[in-house]
Each structure stands twice: as C-alpha cells, then as structure tokens.
Design an enzyme around this catalytic site. Structure first.
Site, PDB file in Angstrom:
ATOM      1  N   HIS A   8       3.452   6.798  -6.739  1.00 14.60           N
ATOM      2  CA  HIS A   8       2.689   7.981  -7.157  1.00 14.60           C
ATOM      3  C   HIS A   8       3.571   9.238  -7.018  1.00 14.60           C
ATOM      4  O   HIS A   8       3.496  10.150  -7.827  1.00 14.60           O
ATOM      5  CB  HIS A   8       1.442   8.099  -6.273  1.00 14.60           C
ATOM      6  CG  HIS A   8       0.338   8.930  -6.845  1.00 14.60           C
ATOM      7  ND1 HIS A   8      -0.723   9.344  -6.078  1.00 14.60           N
ATOM      8  CD2 HIS A   8       0.120   9.443  -8.084  1.00 14.60           C
ATOM      9  CE1 HIS A   8      -1.552  10.055  -6.833  1.00 14.60           C
ATOM     10  NE2 HIS A   8      -1.066  10.135  -8.050  1.00 14.60           N
ATOM     11  N   HIS A  28       0.844  -1.211   0.000  1.00 10.80           N
ATOM     12  CA  HIS A  28       0.000   0.000   0.000  1.00 10.80           C
ATOM     13  C   HIS A  28       0.877   1.259   0.000  1.00 10.80           C
ATOM     14  O   HIS A  28       0.729   2.135  -0.849  1.00 10.80           O
ATOM     15  CB  HIS A  28      -0.912  -0.032   1.230  1.00 10.80           C
ATOM     16  CG  HIS A  28      -1.831   1.152   1.346  1.00 10.80           C
ATOM     17  ND1 HIS A  28      -3.156   1.099   1.004  1.00 10.80           N
ATOM     18  CD2 HIS A  28      -1.610   2.418   1.759  1.00 10.80           C
ATOM     19  CE1 HIS A  28      -3.716   2.287   1.195  1.00 10.80           C
ATOM     20  NE2 HIS A  28      -2.795   3.109   1.660  1.00 10.80           N
ATOM     21  N   GLU A  29       1.795   1.335   0.960  1.00 14.31           N
ATOM     22  CA  GLU A  29       2.633   2.531   1.064  1.00 14.31           C
ATOM     23  C   GLU A  29       3.561   2.658  -0.129  1.00 14.31           C
ATOM     24  O   GLU A  29       3.875   3.763  -0.574  1.00 14.31           O
ATOM     25  CB  GLU A  29       3.427   2.521   2.379  1.00 14.31           C
ATOM     26  CG  GLU A  29       2.562   2.549   3.643  1.00 14.31           C
ATOM     27  CD  GLU A  29       1.510   3.656   3.644  1.00 14.31           C
ATOM     28  OE1 GLU A  29       1.733   4.713   3.011  1.00 14.31           O
ATOM     29  OE2 GLU A  29       0.446   3.452   4.267  1.00 14.31           O
ATOM     30  N   HIS A  56       1.647   4.397  -2.853  1.00 12.44           N
ATOM     31  CA  HIS A  56       1.724   5.857  -2.665  1.00 12.44           C
ATOM     32  C   HIS A  56       3.115   6.353  -3.089  1.00 12.44           C
ATOM     33  O   HIS A  56       3.251   7.408  -3.706  1.00 12.44           O
ATOM     34  CB  HIS A  56       1.540   6.219  -1.184  1.00 12.44           C
ATOM     35  CG  HIS A  56       0.125   6.185  -0.689  1.00 12.44           C
ATOM     36  ND1 HIS A  56      -0.898   6.856  -1.302  1.00 12.44           N
ATOM     37  CD2 HIS A  56      -0.427   5.590   0.408  1.00 12.44           C
ATOM     38  CE1 HIS A  56      -2.031   6.667  -0.614  1.00 12.44           C
ATOM     39  NE2 HIS A  56      -1.765   5.892   0.427  1.00 12.44           N
TER      40      HIS A  56
END
Ligand SMILES: [Zn+2]
Length: 688
Positions: A478, A471-472, A475
């Site tokens: 991104h 998940h991190e 990010h």
C-alpha cells in the site's frame, strides 16, 4: 550557522547510496537539536503561509503547506524507526521529551486562525478554482481536518476544547497505568502439584514468571494474555481456572486507587461534550463522520447481523462443550472459565494438529519469497536484494521494480526479535511517495518479531507468524505502490476502517494452494506440505468462531452504545455495561474480550473509541475483495488484479474509500464472504 549544526547529519538531505538516511553517521545526541531546528523551520514556514499578504490560492496555501516541513519529516521518520525497532535508554529519554513538543506543534497548526481562514476561503470557492480531482481532494481533506480539530470555533469554545483534550490525555495515561498496576499486583503462585494438564512450554513459562517475581522453585500465572490464556486453555484444575479468570476480568474494577470506573465516566462525558462543541449529537456521530462507515447506523447494521448469527453458532459450540463435560462425568454447567479448556480438548480430538509438525514447512526465507512471488503475479513487481548500510545488521533491503523495470520503492525487512525492538509487527516508512517536489519513490519497512534461529539453522515461522508476514507486506505494498502527487494522500494515509483492507486482504494469498505448494517446503526434506496436513490446518480456521465472534462483537456493540450517549454526565459504568449486555442477550458463558474497566483500545489513548468495529469492517472488505478473485476462478486474475492495483493499492487517499471500493468491485461490499469465512453463513439470525 554554528558548526555543530552544520555537522548534524539529520538536517541534511539524503543524497547518499539508495537515498537512505546516513545511518552510520547518526548518533542519539543529534536528535534533540535536529528536532528543535526542524520544528522551528516548519513553524516559520506555516507562519509565512498564514501571513502571506497575497490572496489565498491553492498554490500559495495548500501546495505550500504540502511542500513544508520536509526537514521535520526526515528527522521524525528516522527517529521513530529507531524508537520502534532499535531503541535505547537515550532514545527513550528523547522520545518522552519530544512527544509533547510534536503534539503542541500539531495543535498550533490546526488551531491557527489566520491559516484556517485562507483554507476556508479556498474551500468556499472550490468550484471556481479549476482544481483537478486530486487537488480538490487535498483541499477538502485540509478543510475537514481543520474543522474537526476545532479551527472554526470561537475563542471560548477553542479554549474549552484544548482543556478537554488535555484532560482526556492525562485520564488516558492514568487509565493505562491503572490496568498495568492491577495486572502487576496479581500473581497466582502454584506448586508442582497444581500444574495438572499444563504442557511443558506452559510450565517453563510459569517457572520463569515465578523466578522473576521472587518465588524460586514455584510456578506463577500472571494476568498477561499469553500467561492467563494458556493456563485457561490447558489447566484441568477447575478451581484454579476460576480464581485466575475472576482476577483477569476484574482488572480496573477492584476499588481503590486503580479503579477505572469513574475515569471512564468522566472520559465518556468529555468526549460527548467535545462532539457537541463541534456540532455533533454524540461522540459516535463525530468519530464515524470521517470514516468509511460514515454513520453509527451503518456500523450497527453490520454488527447486528453478525451478532444474531454468532448467537446461533455459539449455542451449537456450547452444546458440544457441555456434552464433553457430561462424557467426562462432570456434573456442572459450562462456565466462562471452562470455555477455553474444553475447546482445546475438542480441537485436539477433532483435528489432531501439532505445532511442531507444522513449523518446518514455514521457513522465513521461503515465506518472504512467497510474499514477493504473490506481488509479482498480481502487480508485476520484482525484488532484488541490495547491499545497504542500515540501522541494524539484521535489517535487509530490496530494490523493487515494476514490469517495465522502473524503480518502484526500496523495501526494508527487519524480521527478528531483539531486546532493542518493541513487541508486535508493523509497517512504516522512512519516506512516502509523492510527485510534488519531484518523482519521489517511497522507502518502506516491515518490522516483525520472529524468533532468531541458532547460527546455521533456518528461521521457522508458525502459521500465524506467516500470516503476520503477509499482513505487514500488504501494508507495505500500500505504501510502495502509492501513486499520488500530494504527500497528504500518499499510501496508507486513509481512514482507519479502510487501512486494514490491503493488509488483511493480502493474507488470503498465503492460503492459496499454488503459493503453498511452491513455497511451504519442509526445511530438511524440501518436500511440500502433505495435502492431508494442509487440509487439517485450514479446517481449524472456522473452529470456535462463534465464541471468537461473540467475544469481539459484544465489545464493538458496547463501545458504540457507550459513545452514542448524548449526555453521559450521570453515567454509572457498571450498570451501563450490565444493562447493555442484557439488551443484546450476551451468552452467560462468555465474557467480553475487553470489559470496560480495562478496555484500553477505548480509554488508553482512545484511538479506537467508537472505532472498535474497524477490525470487522475491514474483514468485511477483505473477504468481499478476495471473493472478487474467487469468482473469476483464479486467485491471480489479471483484470481483477489491475483494478485492485489502480483503485486500492496505488490510490492512497485520492478518493473517498467507499468510491474507491466501488470502482474496484463494481458495488459496495456485502458481509456474505465474511460470514462464510467465519463459518456463520448457515447460522440463521437468532431472534432476540
Ligand atoms: Zn494491520
């Protein structure tokens, strides 16, 4: 210039190795003078832009604003990385002093009339300015931000807005402190004989909580989620489960000084008033206007559809639990304090999963490799470890390059828990990508709280931890792949109902068989996870999803209804909650995940007010986006990956999120994939 300031390393540019901040030269006492100086410099830059005698141009106003404040960004980024990941009493003291300064600085920027009139002039003639698409987007973003902050209002309205903001801030602080106070004042003290059903780890935790609270030799259950949920899951003492559960759901509603109900009424009324001042019918309209969802109607459509199906699914789940009670000879109806207990029993009976059996297959080092490998296969990235002087010896750095060998980013991973680190996991950046002042590449961090192993032992993750890592890292990508000119639009600077797409989407690749077969290797034997174990692990992911969906969606619906009130001056919070739950036919065996008197997402700060739906909105996007890969038959389909790169991961806030999504997917998202993921696809909407 005084010599002390000349030596303040926080004020100089980062010209050393890897262009990192000079961490080894930074001492806490440098921060306050650096902040003071950087804030004053930025203020002077803003004043000069606002007072420029030349007519407003994109270059002398918007581009000038975008070039400004670099020293402040450097100081603040280093400071908040340390405040989160390696804090101290000194850092915390500085943080309390500096936070209001930063808030005031931001207010002064967005309520600056002279500056706003230049932006408004430009916006009015935007069609005649020969702007490229990205410049037009930056101008529109500045204009919208200023308008939404009240820059266009007359003086009395601005004064009222400032007073409302200040009052909301102090009510929000009070709200959170009241919840914390109710949590602290409850402790259920138990004897050895009261622990029936509790596993060893739960007994040890209850023992530690008792020691901490001055009940040596006894056991204590607290209202912290980890303590109470574990107790509700495992304790076979129905009387004690009920007692603890009642205290848990009454936080903020116990009368006296810590009761939050009147605070909520005032906050909701103030938010409605602020929305009216800014020209909106109610707070939900105001809040959603600048999100991907755009309107409360769009949110309601999604939530209502999911809600109807979840009611059907949860009725089946309830039937299974009631049957289990009957089998045991229990002569009672399933109550809210029974749900977790019987669900846990059913889970064990059905899947026979043991955490201890899973963990050796999820080594931290292998999961980092798996995240990198996925990025390589999707986006052609390579990760080379580099020696870097960072802020803590546990933090590590990798040089990131693309398929042509060009430098993309510096990635820092800081994975282990320690006392100086806040709980949770997050992505942040020391520097964002941009091209306005040169080809600036980002420095991106992932900070996690995984348990550090004993020396010589491999670090092992739970399956949930591995999801957190992916998940991190989503990010992180991104931020790392960002490819924009203007810093305002870089990387993760997108609406909050879109920002979880790159992260939640990336989690899907952790469950791709090719990735697990290659990287989920047993720490001792090096063998991949047996197929049967993997199947059981993945099968549990739709188990009890009716309950989870109801518990969450009820909160999102009540949030939306509460913040859709045009006039909340006569609001009775308890009546409102009860009547709204009746309206949506809330099952009596389930209580909202966060009841209003302790709903901190909405009232402690308020970042999620009329925004609790965002989690599900992003889940619609991530499920639908991953289905784009599934439809090609490959989780790494190159054409789909390229569109994902171009329109999502590298695109920052260059265009409206709905347009960006459409460019990637060829259409707007549908909820079909989310319903499948939650096991709700066959659940027909229940009539109500
Ligand atoms: Zn996230």
């Amino acid at each position: 210039m005084p010599s002390a300031e000349m030596q303040n390393p926080l004020l100089s540019e980062w010209t050393g190795a890897l262009e990192l901040p000079p961490f080894e030269a930074i001492r806490p006492e440098f921060f306050r003078p650096a902040f003071d100086r950087a804030l004053a410099d930025h203020r002077a830059e803003i004043d000069a832009i606002a007072a420029n005698p030349a007519a407003a141009s994109f270059e002398n106003t918007i581009a000038a604003l975008e070039r400004g404040g670099r020293a402040l960004e450097r100081v603040a980024s280093v400071f908040f990385v340390l405040a989160g990941a390696d804090t101290s009493d000194e850092i915390e003291t500085i943080e309390r002093a500096v936070s209001p300064l930063l808030a005031r600085h931001s207010n002064a920027l967005y309520l600056n009339r002279a500056l706003f009139s230049r932006i408004a002039d430009l916006y009015a003639q935007r069609g005649a300015l020969s702007l490229d698409a990205e410049q037009a987007r930056v101008l529109e973003r500045y204009h919208t931000r200023f308008i939404r902050s009240g820059a266009a209002l007359d003086q009395p309205a601005q004064d009222r807005l400032a007073a409302i903001n200040e009052r909301l801030a102090s009510l929000g602080t009070q709200f959170g402190q009241n919840v914390l106070s109710d949590e602290k004042s409850f402790a259920m003290v138990l004897e050895e004989g009261d622990l029936a059903g509790l596993p060893d780890f739960a007994r040890a935790a209850a023992r530690a909580a008792a020691d901490e609270r001055g009940h040596p030799g006894k056991y204590v259950v607290t209202l912290a989620r980890s303590s109470i949920e574990t107790f509700l899951q495992f304790s076979s003492r129905r009387d004690l489960r009920e007692k603890a559960f009642q205290a848990w759901i009454a936080r903020g509603e116990n009368g006296g000084a810590t009761d939050n109900r009147t605070l909520i009424a005032e906050m909701v009324a103030l938010r409605a008033e602020r929305a009216r001042l800014l020209g909106f019918a109610n707070f939900a309209d105001y809040r959603l206007d600048d999100q991907m969802a755009k309107t409360p109607q769009a949110v309601r459509k999604l939530l209502d559809d999911v809600w109807g199906r979840a009611l059907t699914k949860v009725a089946v789940e309830r039937g299974g639990l009631q049957a289990m009670i009957a089998e045991e000879g229990g002569n009672f109806t399933l109550a809210p304090h029974d749900w977790r207990y019987y669900t846990e029993k059913l889970r064990k009976a059905r899947y026979d999963l043991d955490e201890a059996e899973i963990k050796p297959y999820f080594q931290l080092e292998k999961m980092i490799e798996a995240a990198f490998d996925t990025a390589h296969r999707l986006f052609g990235l390579s990760f080379e470890p580099v020696d870097a002087a960072l802020y803590h010896p546990d933090a590590r750095a990798w040089n990131v390059t693309d398929a042509q060998g060009r430098h993309v980013a510096l990635f820092i991973g800081d994975y282990f828990a320690r006392p100086s680190k806040h709980s949770g996991a997050w992505m942040t950046a020391l520097r964002d990508q941009e091209r306005l002042t040169g080809d600036i590449r980002p420095i991106v961090l992932n900070v996690c709280n995984f348990s550090k192993p004993a020396p010589g032992e491999p670090a092992l993750l739970s399956f949930d931890d591995a999801h957190t890592l992916f998940h991190e890292f989503g990010h992180g990508l991104h931020g790392m792949l960002s490819d924009v000119t203007y810093p305002l639009l870089a990387g993760t600077a997108v609406p909050s109902d879109f920002v979880e797409l790159p992260s939640q989407l990336y989690e899907h690749w952790l469950e791709v068989p090719e990735i697990l077969e290659k990287h989920a290797l047993h720490a001792r034997t090096g063998e991949p996870m047996p197929k049967a174990l993997l199947d059981r692990l993945l099968a549990t992911r739709t188990f009890n999803q009716g309950f989870a969906t109801i518990e969450y969606t009820a909160c999102a619906l009540v949030d939306l209804d509460l913040h859709s009130l045009a006039d909340a001056s006569a609001l009775d919070v308890a009546d409102f909650e009860r009547e709204d739950l009746e309206r949506i036919a809330m099952p009596p065996e389930i209580v909202m995940r966060h009841r209003l008197p302790h709903f901190q997402h909405l009232f402690s700060g308020g970042g999620y007010a009329a925004g609790y739906y965002s989690y599900m909105w992003s889940e619609v996007l991530d499920a639908d986006a991953f289905a784009a890969f599934e439809e090609t038959g490959s989780a790494f389909d190159p054409a789909t990956a390229k569109r994902l790169h171009d329109y999502v991961y590298s695109a920052g806030n260059r265009r409206d999120p709905a347009d960006a999504y459409k460019a990637f997917r060829g259409r707007l998202p549908t909820a079909d994939a989310l319903l499948k993921k939650r096991g709700l696809v066959d659940a027909a909407p229940s009539p109500r």
